[in-house]
Write a protein that holds these residues in place. Structure first.
Motif, PDB file in Angstrom:
ATOM      1  N   LEU A 190       0.010   7.832 -14.285  1.00 15.13           N
ATOM      2  CA  LEU A 190       0.813   7.797 -13.059  1.00 15.13           C
ATOM      3  C   LEU A 190       1.703   9.031 -12.918  1.00 15.13           C
ATOM      4  N   PHE A 191       2.501   9.316 -13.956  1.00 12.48           N
ATOM      5  CA  PHE A 191       3.422  10.454 -13.818  1.00 12.48           C
ATOM      6  C   PHE A 191       2.654  11.769 -13.744  1.00 12.48           C
ATOM      7  N   GLY A 192       1.569  11.872 -14.516  1.00  8.26           N
ATOM      8  CA  GLY A 192       0.745  13.088 -14.451  1.00  8.26           C
ATOM      9  C   GLY A 192       0.214  13.295 -13.040  1.00  8.26           C
ATOM     10  N   PHE A 193      -0.201  12.210 -12.412  1.00  4.20           N
ATOM     11  CA  PHE A 193      -0.712  12.299 -11.045  1.00  4.20           C
ATOM     12  C   PHE A 193       0.405  12.712 -10.073  1.00  4.20           C
ATOM     13  N   LEU A 194       1.562  12.041 -10.172  1.00  2.00           N
ATOM     14  CA  LEU A 194       2.660  12.366  -9.241  1.00  2.00           C
ATOM     15  C   LEU A 194       3.093  13.823  -9.424  1.00  2.00           C
ATOM     16  N   LYS A 211      11.584  16.248 -12.411  1.00  2.00           N
ATOM     17  CA  LYS A 211      12.218  16.288 -13.714  1.00  2.00           C
ATOM     18  C   LYS A 211      11.740  15.068 -14.482  1.00  2.00           C
ATOM     19  N   ARG A 212      10.980  15.314 -15.558  1.00  2.00           N
ATOM     20  CA  ARG A 212      10.523  14.200 -16.389  1.00  2.00           C
ATOM     21  C   ARG A 212      11.656  13.895 -17.354  1.00  2.00           C
ATOM     22  N   ILE A 213      12.281  12.751 -17.209  1.00  2.00           N
ATOM     23  CA  ILE A 213      13.434  12.421 -18.046  1.00  2.00           C
ATOM     24  C   ILE A 213      12.968  11.897 -19.398  1.00  2.00           C
ATOM     25  N   ASP A 214      12.052  10.972 -19.386  1.00  2.00           N
ATOM     26  CA  ASP A 214      11.396  10.516 -20.615  1.00  2.00           C
ATOM     27  C   ASP A 214      10.075   9.869 -20.214  1.00  2.00           C
ATOM     28  N   ASP A 215       9.408   9.199 -21.148  1.00  2.00           N
ATOM     29  CA  ASP A 215       8.075   8.649 -20.862  1.00  2.00           C
ATOM     30  C   ASP A 215       8.072   7.662 -19.702  1.00  2.00           C
ATOM     31  N   ASN A 216       9.223   7.030 -19.465  1.00  2.00           N
ATOM     32  CA  ASN A 216       9.262   5.978 -18.441  1.00  2.00           C
ATOM     33  C   ASN A 216      10.065   6.339 -17.201  1.00  2.00           C
ATOM     34  N   ASN A 217      10.604   7.531 -17.157  1.00  2.00           N
ATOM     35  CA  ASN A 217      11.457   7.891 -16.016  1.00  2.00           C
ATOM     36  C   ASN A 217      11.105   9.273 -15.478  1.00  2.00           C
ATOM     37  N   LEU A 218      10.795   9.287 -14.196  1.00  2.00           N
ATOM     38  CA  LEU A 218      10.486  10.558 -13.526  1.00  2.00           C
ATOM     39  C   LEU A 218      11.367  10.681 -12.292  1.00  2.00           C
ATOM     40  N   SER A 274       0.193   4.286  -5.754  1.00  2.00           N
ATOM     41  CA  SER A 274      -0.304   4.983  -6.953  1.00  2.00           C
ATOM     42  C   SER A 274      -0.068   4.122  -8.186  1.00  2.00           C
ATOM     43  N   ALA A 275       1.125   3.502  -8.265  1.00  2.00           N
ATOM     44  CA  ALA A 275       1.461   2.689  -9.437  1.00  2.00           C
ATOM     45  C   ALA A 275       0.482   1.525  -9.563  1.00  2.00           C
ATOM     46  N   LYS A 276       0.159   0.913  -8.428  1.00  2.00           N
ATOM     47  CA  LYS A 276      -0.809  -0.192  -8.469  1.00  2.00           C
ATOM     48  C   LYS A 276      -2.158   0.333  -8.975  1.00  2.00           C
ATOM     49  N   HIS A 277      -2.544   1.502  -8.461  1.00  2.00           N
ATOM     50  CA  HIS A 277      -3.820   2.092  -8.858  1.00  2.00           C
ATOM     51  C   HIS A 277      -3.879   2.327 -10.371  1.00  2.00           C
ATOM     52  N   PHE A 278      -2.775   2.830 -10.952  1.00  2.00           N
ATOM     53  CA  PHE A 278      -2.773   3.141 -12.385  1.00  2.00           C
ATOM     54  C   PHE A 278      -2.383   1.932 -13.240  1.00  2.00           C
ATOM     55  N   GLY A 279      -2.147   0.801 -12.595  1.00  2.00           N
ATOM     56  CA  GLY A 279      -1.826  -0.425 -13.343  1.00  2.00           C
ATOM     57  C   GLY A 279      -0.419  -0.435 -13.922  1.00  2.00           C
ATOM     58  N   ASN A 280       0.512   0.294 -13.282  1.00  2.00           N
ATOM     59  CA  ASN A 280       1.902   0.299 -13.755  1.00  2.00           C
ATOM     60  C   ASN A 280       2.787  -0.531 -12.847  1.00  2.00           C
ATOM     61  N   LYS A 281       3.781  -1.180 -13.489  1.00  2.00           N
ATOM     62  CA  LYS A 281       4.827  -1.849 -12.723  1.00  2.00           C
ATOM     63  C   LYS A 281       5.974  -0.841 -12.655  1.00  2.00           C
ATOM     64  N   VAL A 282       6.523  -0.597 -11.476  1.00  2.00           N
ATOM     65  CA  VAL A 282       7.597   0.402 -11.376  1.00  2.00           C
ATOM     66  C   VAL A 282       8.779  -0.132 -10.576  1.00  2.00           C
ATOM     67  N   VAL A 301      15.647  14.234  -0.586  1.00  2.00           N
ATOM     68  CA  VAL A 301      15.904  12.906  -1.160  1.00  2.00           C
ATOM     69  C   VAL A 301      15.465  12.881  -2.616  1.00  2.00           C
ATOM     70  N   GLU A 302      16.329  12.343  -3.468  1.00  2.00           N
ATOM     71  CA  GLU A 302      15.931  12.157  -4.867  1.00  2.00           C
ATOM     72  C   GLU A 302      15.258  10.788  -4.998  1.00  2.00           C
ATOM     73  N   ILE A 303      14.075  10.788  -5.589  1.00  2.00           N
ATOM     74  CA  ILE A 303      13.341   9.528  -5.806  1.00  2.00           C
ATOM     75  C   ILE A 303      13.194   9.370  -7.313  1.00  2.00           C
ATOM     76  N   ARG A 304      13.703   8.278  -7.835  1.00  2.00           N
ATOM     77  CA  ARG A 304      13.625   8.062  -9.277  1.00  2.00           C
ATOM     78  C   ARG A 304      12.653   6.919  -9.549  1.00  2.00           C
ATOM     79  N   VAL A 305      11.601   7.223 -10.296  1.00  2.00           N
ATOM     80  CA  VAL A 305      10.565   6.232 -10.576  1.00  2.00           C
ATOM     81  C   VAL A 305      10.700   5.798 -12.033  1.00  2.00           C
ATOM     82  N   THR A 306      10.827   4.496 -12.260  1.00  2.00           N
ATOM     83  CA  THR A 306      10.929   3.967 -13.623  1.00  2.00           C
ATOM     84  C   THR A 306       9.754   3.041 -13.884  1.00  2.00           C
ATOM     85  N   ILE A 307       9.041   3.299 -14.967  1.00  2.00           N
ATOM     86  CA  ILE A 307       7.950   2.401 -15.358  1.00  2.00           C
ATOM     87  C   ILE A 307       8.553   1.235 -16.139  1.00  2.00           C
ATOM     88  N   ILE A 308       8.193   0.034 -15.730  1.00  2.00           N
ATOM     89  CA  ILE A 308       8.720  -1.153 -16.409  1.00  2.00           C
ATOM     90  C   ILE A 308       7.649  -1.679 -17.360  1.00  2.00           C
TER      91      ILE A 308
END
Ligand code: HEM
Length: 183
Positions: A92-96, A122-129, A150-158, A174-181
């Motif tokens: 997911l993050f690689g794609f985004l 900015k990749r903050i860590d493995d679960n935060n972009l 995209s998250a649904k496609h990659f099977g991630n809950k965000v 706009v800052e968009i912060r995506v967190t993988i749960i």
């Protein structure tokens, strides 16, 4: 905006609200139906906004919700025709992170007059972009719908948070912060 975006918006209206309401919305927006748009044609952005405003007037859904739902719907359509960008070895993050230098660049080659946003990351860590969205069209909610698709496609809950970075909240940066749960 490209005719593809208009045509798919009209399909989205039909699927979400039915043929009859779609026709009222298009009539009140002064817009033609699906076949008046050509996929490769270019149409004024404000015409799309006119149809979105009439969708709001007829359904009561907020404009940000309409744009987000549309982005989510559109992602599945684009994922079929642009499957190569979602291929092996990409998460997911690689794609985004590939949108700015890869996916949208190819879109621009195919449609030289496409109106695309710009992203910095900015990749903050493995679960935060963190993604900074910039575009004069102020369509970050549409982008958030695409990220959810995209998250649904990659099977991630965000979970997604956004913050307008402009002094007058005009949505162009706009800052968009995506967190993988992970559960
Ligand atoms: C397979 C992946 C994707 C493809 C092929 C694609 C393609 C496109 C196309 C064709 C447009 C319309 C350009 C025009 O009508 O002039 C567009 C606009 C846009 N795309 Fe993508 N896109 C993809 C993924 C994404 C994702 C995941 C996001 C999420 C951040 C995104 C964010 C946007 C935004 C926000 C716009 C609206 C224009 C603006 O804000 O200036 N796209 N994209």
């Amino acid at each position: 905006m490209k005719g593809l975006i208009f045509q798919t918006y009209i399909d989205f209206l039909t699927k979400s609200h039915g043929e009859e309401l779609k026709n009222f919305i298009l009539r009140d927006a002064g817009s033609g139906d699906r076949d008046s748009y050509e996929v490769m044609g270019t149409y004024p952005f404000k015409s799309l906004y006119g149809v979105v405003a009439q969708t709001h007037a007829h359904t009561g859904d907020s404009v940000p919700k309409i744009l987000e739902d549309y982005g989510y719907y559109l992602f599945d359509i684009l994922a079929v025709s642009y499957a190569k960008y979602l291929g092996e070895g990409v998460d997911l993050f690689g794609f985004l992170e590939s949108l700015e230098d890869h996916v949208h660049v190819h879109v621009n080659q195919q449609f030289p007059d496409a109106s695309l946003p710009s992203f910095t990351y900015k990749r903050i860590d493995d679960n935060n972009l963190k993604m900074i969205y910039e575009s004069e069209r102020a369509m970050s909610d549409f982008g958030i719908g695409m990220i959810k698709g995209s998250a649904k496609h990659f099977g991630n809950k965000v979970s997604i948070e956004k913050e307008d970075l402009t002094p007058d909240n005009n949505g162009t940066e706009v800052e968009i912060r995506v967190t993988i749960i992970n559960d």
